[in-house]
Design an enzyme around this catalytic site. Structure first.
Site, short mmCIF file in Angstrom:
data_model
loop_
_atom_site.label_atom_id
_atom_site.label_comp_id
_atom_site.label_asym_id
_atom_site.label_seq_id
_atom_site.Cartn_x
_atom_site.Cartn_y
_atom_site.Cartn_z
CG ASP A 26 34.37 15.98 61.81
OD1 ASP A 26 33.90 14.87 62.11
OD2 ASP A 26 33.69 17.02 61.73
CG ASP A 27 38.80 17.90 59.29
OD1 ASP A 27 37.67 17.77 58.79
OD2 ASP A 27 39.21 18.97 59.79
CG HIS A 77 34.28 15.81 56.99
ND1 HIS A 77 33.16 16.33 57.59
CD2 HIS A 77 35.30 16.66 57.32
CE1 HIS A 77 33.48 17.42 58.28
NE2 HIS A 77 34.77 17.65 58.11
CG HIS A 81 37.29 20.43 55.36
ND1 HIS A 81 36.88 21.71 55.65
CD2 HIS A 81 37.10 19.72 56.49
CE1 HIS A 81 36.47 21.76 56.91
NE2 HIS A 81 36.59 20.57 57.44
CE1 TYR A 118 34.91 25.23 57.43
CE2 TYR A 118 34.01 24.51 55.32
CZ TYR A 118 35.08 24.92 56.09
OH TYR A 118 36.33 25.02 55.53
CG HIS A 168 38.90 18.22 64.10
ND1 HIS A 168 38.23 18.99 65.03
CD2 HIS A 168 38.31 18.48 62.90
CE1 HIS A 168 37.28 19.69 64.42
NE2 HIS A 168 37.31 19.40 63.13
#
Length: 201
Positions: A26-27, A77, A81, A118, A168
């Site tokens: 992720d991210d 995603h 964020h 989340y 991540h």
């Protein structure tokens, strides 16, 4: 003997013996660590799934293109964020659609999967997007520590067949942990697939 011949004829006997897991990141894309991760995945012949942030895709388009060129699955995603469940429906869909359009512009393919930040998603938005929501089974909280061995152990202690592992690609420790996890699970007979391969089976 007849039973053995039936299994051999189906060609599935070997496939059934392979334990599968999916590595997800992720991210990203991250300018300092994603390309190192991609090199290590290629060396190990592993395909992973990347849930990307639209804002980061705009900053580092060449890394997005490389993820795609290397045969990894790309999902959304969000753009910035944010917790999508705290936004209006329109604002949440803007986060999703804007990111998808950026990914499409760079890869020529629309994202089919979304992992909301989340893990917070608005169920009614299932009617607004055709993307499939993907969460996770194992979360080692890699962002909370810079000890790659600790991260890897947390995964190894919990992982089971057909699990989706959350990591991540924003730190050296997470990338190194990913390599440790791959090497250990390979040693235990696991193969690595994209989330699509797990979900569609």
């Amino acid at each position: 003997m007849a039973e053995e011949n039936t299994k051999a004829a189906s060609g599935k006997i070997k496939e059934e013996e392979v334990k599968k897991v999916a590595l997800t990141f992720d991210d990203g894309p991250n300018p300092d660590h994603t390309e190192t991760l991609l090199e290590g995945l290629k060396e190990r012949n592993v395909k992973a799934t990347f849930f990307l942030l639209g804002a980061e895709c705009e900053k580092y388009p060449e890394i997005v293109k490389k993820i795609h060129a290397d045969g990894h699955l790309i999902g959304v995603h969000s753009y910035e964020h944010v917790n999508l469940s705290n936004l209006t429906d329109q604002a949440a869909m803007e986060q999703v659609d804007k990111t998808d359009q950026i990914i499409f512009g760079l890869t020529g393919e629309h994202a089919q999967y979304i992992r909301p930040p989340y893990g917070c998603w608005k169920c009614n938005l299932d009617y607004e997007t055709k993307m499939i929501e993907v969460l996770w089974d194992v979360d080692p909280l890699d962002w909370k520590t810079d000890n790659s061995s600790v991260i890897a152990k947390r995964v190894m202690d919990k992982v089971q067949e057909n699990d989706i592992i959350l990591l991540h690609d924003a730190s050296e420790s997470s990338v190194n942990a990913a390599f440790q996890i791959i090497d250990e699970l390979h040693g235990e007979g696991y193969s690595f697939v994209t989330v699509e391969e797990l979900i569609l089976e």
